[in-house]
Design a protein around this motif. Structure first.
Motif, PDB file in Angstrom:
ATOM      1  N   ALA A   1       4.622 -11.423  -9.177  1.00 61.87           N
ATOM      2  CA  ALA A   1       5.646 -10.460  -9.589  1.00 61.87           C
ATOM      3  C   ALA A   1       5.299  -9.049  -9.131  1.00 61.87           C
ATOM      4  O   ALA A   1       6.173  -8.189  -9.026  1.00 61.87           O
ATOM      5  N   MET A   2       4.003  -8.794  -8.857  1.00 63.83           N
ATOM      6  CA  MET A   2       3.627  -7.463  -8.376  1.00 63.83           C
ATOM      7  C   MET A   2       3.260  -7.473  -6.893  1.00 63.83           C
ATOM      8  O   MET A   2       2.794  -6.474  -6.359  1.00 63.83           O
ATOM      9  N   GLY A   3       3.506  -8.599  -6.205  1.00 65.36           N
ATOM     10  CA  GLY A   3       3.028  -8.783  -4.846  1.00 65.36           C
ATOM     11  C   GLY A   3       3.602  -7.842  -3.812  1.00 65.36           C
ATOM     12  O   GLY A   3       2.954  -7.546  -2.810  1.00 65.36           O
ATOM     13  N   CYS A   4       4.818  -7.330  -4.024  1.00 60.10           N
ATOM     14  CA  CYS A   4       5.393  -6.356  -3.089  1.00 60.10           C
ATOM     15  C   CYS A   4       6.148  -5.291  -3.860  1.00 60.10           C
ATOM     16  O   CYS A   4       5.821  -4.121  -3.825  1.00 60.10           O
ATOM     17  N   ARG A   5       7.168  -5.713  -4.602  1.00 62.26           N
ATOM     18  CA  ARG A   5       8.022  -4.736  -5.275  1.00 62.26           C
ATOM     19  C   ARG A   5       7.253  -3.886  -6.276  1.00 62.26           C
ATOM     20  O   ARG A   5       7.415  -2.657  -6.328  1.00 62.26           O
ATOM     21  N   PHE A   6       6.407  -4.521  -7.066  1.00 61.81           N
ATOM     22  CA  PHE A   6       5.700  -3.807  -8.122  1.00 61.81           C
ATOM     23  C   PHE A   6       4.635  -2.879  -7.541  1.00 61.81           C
ATOM     24  O   PHE A   6       4.539  -1.714  -7.916  1.00 61.81           O
ATOM     25  N   MET A   7       3.842  -3.411  -6.604  1.00 63.53           N
ATOM     26  CA  MET A   7       2.796  -2.558  -6.026  1.00 63.53           C
ATOM     27  C   MET A   7       3.417  -1.446  -5.176  1.00 63.53           C
ATOM     28  O   MET A   7       2.887  -0.328  -5.128  1.00 63.53           O
ATOM     29  N   THR A   8       4.543  -1.716  -4.530  1.00 68.50           N
ATOM     30  CA  THR A   8       5.245  -0.677  -3.779  1.00 68.50           C
ATOM     31  C   THR A   8       5.713   0.427  -4.721  1.00 68.50           C
ATOM     32  O   THR A   8       5.568   1.626  -4.426  1.00 68.50           O
ATOM     33  N   ALA A   9       6.259   0.015  -5.865  1.00 62.94           N
ATOM     34  CA  ALA A   9       6.697   0.991  -6.860  1.00 62.94           C
ATOM     35  C   ALA A   9       5.513   1.753  -7.445  1.00 62.94           C
ATOM     36  O   ALA A   9       5.591   2.967  -7.676  1.00 62.94           O
ATOM     37  N   PHE A  10       4.399   1.063  -7.664  1.00 65.91           N
ATOM     38  CA  PHE A  10       3.209   1.707  -8.235  1.00 65.91           C
ATOM     39  C   PHE A  10       2.726   2.836  -7.323  1.00 65.91           C
ATOM     40  O   PHE A  10       2.459   3.954  -7.784  1.00 65.91           O
ATOM     41  N   HIS A  11       2.628   2.554  -6.042  1.00 65.34           N
ATOM     42  CA  HIS A  11       2.208   3.575  -5.080  1.00 65.34           C
ATOM     43  C   HIS A  11       3.212   4.724  -5.035  1.00 65.34           C
ATOM     44  O   HIS A  11       2.831   5.904  -5.028  1.00 65.34           O
ATOM     45  N   GLY A  12       4.500   4.378  -5.014  1.00 65.77           N
ATOM     46  CA  GLY A  12       5.529   5.409  -4.939  1.00 65.77           C
ATOM     47  C   GLY A  12       5.563   6.308  -6.156  1.00 65.77           C
ATOM     48  O   GLY A  12       5.729   7.526  -6.047  1.00 65.77           O
ATOM     49  N   VAL A  13       5.382   5.724  -7.331  1.00 67.98           N
ATOM     50  CA  VAL A  13       5.426   6.493  -8.572  1.00 67.98           C
ATOM     51  C   VAL A  13       4.163   7.319  -8.764  1.00 67.98           C
ATOM     52  O   VAL A  13       4.227   8.513  -9.090  1.00 67.98           O
ATOM     53  N   THR A  14       2.999   6.697  -8.546  1.00 66.48           N
ATOM     54  CA  THR A  14       1.742   7.363  -8.898  1.00 66.48           C
ATOM     55  C   THR A  14       1.194   8.252  -7.788  1.00 66.48           C
ATOM     56  O   THR A  14       0.827   9.409  -8.035  1.00 66.48           O
ATOM     57  N   SER A  15       1.124   7.738  -6.560  1.00 64.27           N
ATOM     58  CA  SER A  15       0.461   8.474  -5.484  1.00 64.27           C
ATOM     59  C   SER A  15       1.406   9.397  -4.722  1.00 64.27           C
ATOM     60  O   SER A  15       1.023  10.510  -4.352  1.00 64.27           O
ATOM     61  N   ILE A  16       2.631   8.936  -4.465  1.00 70.22           N
ATOM     62  CA  ILE A  16       3.574   9.750  -3.695  1.00 70.22           C
ATOM     63  C   ILE A  16       4.398  10.651  -4.616  1.00 70.22           C
ATOM     64  O   ILE A  16       4.481  11.856  -4.422  1.00 70.22           O
ATOM     65  N   GLY A  17       4.993  10.069  -5.652  1.00 70.39           N
ATOM     66  CA  GLY A  17       5.797  10.854  -6.583  1.00 70.39           C
ATOM     67  C   GLY A  17       4.971  11.696  -7.543  1.00 70.39           C
ATOM     68  O   GLY A  17       5.466  12.684  -8.088  1.00 70.39           O
TER      69      GLY A  17
ATOM     70  N   ILE B   1      13.027  21.306  -2.274  1.00 65.55           N
ATOM     71  CA  ILE B   1      12.907  19.886  -2.616  1.00 65.55           C
ATOM     72  C   ILE B   1      11.867  19.236  -1.703  1.00 65.55           C
ATOM     73  O   ILE B   1      11.882  19.431  -0.489  1.00 65.55           O
ATOM     74  N   GLN B   2      10.962  18.456  -2.266  1.00 67.11           N
ATOM     75  CA  GLN B   2      10.017  17.671  -1.477  1.00 67.11           C
ATOM     76  C   GLN B   2      10.633  16.293  -1.195  1.00 67.11           C
ATOM     77  O   GLN B   2      11.101  15.633  -2.110  1.00 67.11           O
ATOM     78  N   PHE B   3      10.614  15.897   0.058  1.00 74.40           N
ATOM     79  CA  PHE B   3      11.201  14.610   0.480  1.00 74.40           C
ATOM     80  C   PHE B   3      10.079  13.782   1.099  1.00 74.40           C
ATOM     81  O   PHE B   3       9.545  14.137   2.150  1.00 74.40           O
ATOM     82  N   SER B   4       9.686  12.697   0.431  1.00 75.76           N
ATOM     83  CA  SER B   4       8.532  11.910   0.876  1.00 75.76           C
ATOM     84  C   SER B   4       8.888  10.438   1.019  1.00 75.76           C
ATOM     85  O   SER B   4       9.579   9.863   0.177  1.00 75.76           O
ATOM     86  N   GLY B   5       8.366   9.824   2.068  1.00 80.24           N
ATOM     87  CA  GLY B   5       8.473   8.382   2.224  1.00 80.24           C
ATOM     88  C   GLY B   5       7.310   7.689   1.544  1.00 80.24           C
ATOM     89  O   GLY B   5       6.232   8.265   1.379  1.00 80.24           O
ATOM     90  N   SER B   6       7.544   6.431   1.138  1.00 82.41           N
ATOM     91  CA  SER B   6       6.501   5.655   0.481  1.00 82.41           C
ATOM     92  C   SER B   6       6.595   4.219   0.945  1.00 82.41           C
ATOM     93  O   SER B   6       7.655   3.590   0.812  1.00 82.41           O
ATOM     94  N   PHE B   7       5.483   3.678   1.470  1.00 84.45           N
ATOM     95  CA  PHE B   7       5.517   2.341   2.070  1.00 84.45           C
ATOM     96  C   PHE B   7       4.367   1.493   1.540  1.00 84.45           C
ATOM     97  O   PHE B   7       3.191   1.830   1.727  1.00 84.45           O
ATOM     98  N   GLY B   8       4.700   0.399   0.876  1.00 84.09           N
ATOM     99  CA  GLY B   8       3.684  -0.525   0.406  1.00 84.09           C
ATOM    100  C   GLY B   8       2.672   0.146  -0.498  1.00 84.09           C
ATOM    101  O   GLY B   8       2.972   1.079  -1.260  1.00 84.09           O
ATOM    102  N   MET B   9       1.418  -0.305  -0.415  1.00 82.76           N
ATOM    103  CA  MET B   9       0.335   0.305  -1.178  1.00 82.76           C
ATOM    104  C   MET B   9      -0.994  -0.021  -0.520  1.00 82.76           C
ATOM    105  O   MET B   9      -1.225  -1.170  -0.133  1.00 82.76           O
ATOM    106  N   PRO B  10      -1.877   0.966  -0.361  1.00 82.16           N
ATOM    107  CA  PRO B  10      -3.187   0.683   0.230  1.00 82.16           C
ATOM    108  C   PRO B  10      -4.021  -0.170  -0.715  1.00 82.16           C
ATOM    109  O   PRO B  10      -3.899  -0.079  -1.938  1.00 82.16           O
TER     110      PRO B  10
END
Length: 349
Positions: free
Chosen positions: A147-163, A287-296
């Motif tokens: 359940a966290m294999g792509c969507r969840f980890m992608t969201a985690f990176h986007g929310v925590t590291s990028i956002g 406004i800051q505009f950032s891309g977020s892809f996957g998660m390291p």
């Protein structure tokens, strides 16, 4: 082994016997226990992302977890029987970005299910496994892992590291599919106030169950105006979890001054990913505009610890479990934006 094979774009997958994967010296053979069915798989099935995948036939599936069945002679970190999760964005471990901890943007990136055969099968081969596998904590089951294999980890990176979402901030999340719901749960766990935006009431109701404090139906309301009213000025963070012009634009326009837009959703390759951006708004409001892809892979330990300690519960996003034969129905539902939550394959026989 049995696999669901993509022989032709937009045609039903062929569930059939195929050759077992071959083991390389730096790889492992993984016995699949669970594989999620993601909208990225659907994009590939549609033929929109065929620049990622080799010539057909091909086996999709990238949200994978299972047990190690065989190990190559050069493998040092894994052994037969280990429980593992497979990161979706994989690096070679040697390029400048990998060495800086950003394997998700490796110069020689590979992706299971896209650049090589994936997890819509009983077994798959993971190359360069010492650098691209993570052991599962005992407190995390296979269903949660996939359940966290792509969507969840992608969201985690986007929310925590990028956002860089912080407690008390307002976060508007556009799209209540797998990525959007995951981002909702994660931002809520951090202590943010999430506003979920979608056009389907059932998805918005589900978003409330995973943490959203408010919802906006963008089919019925002007989303940026509704969000500015709810937040008394605008959200600090906007996340486009879908990747279409309307959701990207609304995410930018709903922000307060100096707000942060995170673009997680990708477009099809047909239009080259080109969209119109309200540039004057971005400039004048800083406004800051950032891309977020996957998660390291470097960020996996923190996420897995939060799941093991039940601060995050990706299993709550799973609404359906299916067999390999059920993938086509999921793709059909995705075509019409139907279906709710996350679907995971747990029956490979």
């Amino acid at each position: 082994m049995k696999a669901a094979v993509l022989d032709k774009f937009k045609e039903p997958l062929a569930v059939k016997e195929v050759s077992d994967p071959e083991l390389t010296s730096d790889g492992i053979i993984l016995k699949l226990k669970a594989t999620g069915v993601c909208r990225s798989d659907w994009h590939a099935w549609e033929g929109e992302w065929n620049g990622f995948i080799p010539p057909l036939p091909h086996i999709l599936g990238h949200e994978m977890s299972g047990t190690v069945e065989e190990v190559g002679k050069d493998i040092k970190n894994f052994k037969k029987g280990d429980r593992v999760i497979v990161p979706f964005t994989q690096g070679d471990g040697t390029c400048p970005h990998c060495l800086a901890g950003h394997s998700n943007v490796c110069n020689h990136q590979v992706m299971p299910g896209f650049t090589y055969n994936g997890g819509f099968a009983q077994y798959t081969h993971i190359p360069n496994a010492d650098r691209n596998l993570m052991k599962l904590p005992e407190g995390v089951d296979f269903l949660e892992a996939s359940a966290m294999g792509c969507r969840f980890m992608t969201a985690f990176h986007g929310v925590t590291s990028i956002g860089k979402v912080a407690p008390g901030e307002w976060v508007a999340i556009f799209g209540a599919g797998g990525v959007g719901l995951s981002a909702t749960q994660i931002a809520t766990a951090i202590g943010a106030n999430v506003i979920a935006v979608d056009i389907a009431e059932d998805k918005l109701e589900f978003a409330k169950k995973v943490g959203a404090v408010a919802t906006v139906n963008s089919k019925r309301e002007n989303a940026p105006e509704a969000i500015k009213e709810l937040t008394h000025g605008g959200a600090q963070v906007g996340i486009d979890a879908l990747g279409i012009q309307a959701t990207m634009l609304n995410s930018v326009l709903c922000l307060d001054k100096r707000g942060r837009h995170v673009q997680i959703g990708m477009t099809s390759f047909g239009d080259g990913g080109m969209m119109d951006i309200p540039l004057n708004e971005v400039v004048s409001r800083e406004i800051q505009f950032s891309g977020s892809f996957g998660m390291p892979i470097s960020e996996y330990p923190g996420m897995l610890q939060m799941v093991e300690k039940k601060r995050l519960q990706p299993g709550k996003l799973v609404k359906n479990t299916i067999s390999l034969n059920g993938i086509d129905k999921v793709f059909h539902d995705m075509t019409s934006f139907a279906g709710l939550g996350v679907t995971v394959i747990t029956d490979f026989d």
